[in-house]
Each structure stands twice: as structure tokens, then as C-alpha cells.
Design a protein around this motif. Sequence first.
Motif: not given
Length: 236
Positions: A201-221
Motif C-alpha cells: 500500500t505504501r509503495l503504491e501511495t508513493a507512485g509505484f506499480d507493484v508486482t511480486l516475483v518468486p525468488v525460485e533459486p531459494l525454493g518453496r515451502r
Amino acid sequence: MFSPQGPSLRELTVQALSSVEHGYDLLAARFDATPFRTSDRLLDAVTRTLEPLGPFDSGLDVCCGTGAGLGVLRAVCAGRVAGVDFSTGMLAEARRAHPGADLVRADALALPFGPVFDLAVSFGAFGHFLPDEQGTLFARVHASLRPGGTFAFPLPAPPRVGSRAYWTLWGFDTVMRVRNALRRPPFVMYYRTFRLADVRTRLETAGFDVTLVPVEPLGRREDGSPVCRLVVARKG
């Protein structure tokens, strides 16, 4: 947990009883031998995740410390690489490790740059900013990026409620809050004040478009979710 080349318990105690800036000045020469230094495994994984999101020309490491993140920028940026931190001691260590980088002593809440960078990164520093300071930090990073520029940082998945890691973070934050209630100046370092929903929310308020990218080399739970995500905030 601690390297023999790292600080002693007494030295860590003196650091924790100092201001944030003076504490890091005291710890700087031995910081890379502590578990607080961002691991090479995480840095390498973030580098691999960032590479296909480019190309990037100039890069800025926000709160660069001893310069661990500058290596990531060198790997993914074709042009100028810069770092900013408010600890003179940490910058001295970064300068030894990365003599070609542009290093600037400044408060991240008042970054002294115009819109000149294509990529900004940060590693392990957000616990030093109280929630009501995060919006200011993100706004200053936004102002330092060119149109279309990217602000990226890793955000590990929170520990499971009731796990050892969960109670360790609770305990650490509780100790820091007691310390700050009893002693001045405060030493702000909290691990549970940087929550994804609030940060987005704070990033978007600052004017950013936000996406999330999995850091696949670290694996998954076990439930299939990523161990770590890269928050990718782009300036429109």
C-alpha cells in the motif's frame, strides 16, 4: 552462529546501546562476519531473479552498508553503480570492497538524488524504519528513479506462527522495544514491522506499480508458496 572473526558479545551489546549510526560505525569492520550481513546465497538468488527483468543501466543500493548489494548491481547494471548509507564506518568498508562505486553518506529518508537511476535495491535495512517512515523512504526512492525505473528488494515469507523462528523474532522485537523505552537515543531495528500488505500500500501511495516475483533459486515451502519473493515496484 557467529564467526570467530566477528564481534564479541560485549561489542554487540555496546552497539545495541548506541544510536543506530554510531552502533554501525563501531561494528563496521567486523559486520561481514556477523549473521546480520545478507547471505551470498540470497544475493545470488536475487541477482538471478533480477536479470530477466532488465536491462538496467544505473543502479542504487539504498542503505548499502558494507556493500553486499553493490555486487548485485554490478552484475545486472551496465552503467553507474552507487550506494548510500549514513554510517561512515560502513561506507569505508564498502569503499574498500567496491572502489569503483559512487558512495554517498546520506539519510535514506532524504536521498540527495534526482531521477537518475534505472534500478534501486535494498537488502536487510527496512527494520531500521518505523512504519510511519516507510512512506517517506519509498517516496524518496521513487524520486531517485527515472520514469520506468524499478525498485526491487527481497521479502522472505514470514515464519509460521508458533515456530522457533516466529518466537525468536517476537523476542528480539520485544527486547528492542524495552531497550528503547529505557534508553536514549533509540536503536531502531525491528523485524516485525515490515508486512507485505502494508508495504504494498505504501509503495503504491508513493507512485509505484507493484508486482511480486518468486525468488525460485531459494525454493518453496511445503505448501508450495515461495520461500522468498522479490518485490518489484516500477515507477510509471
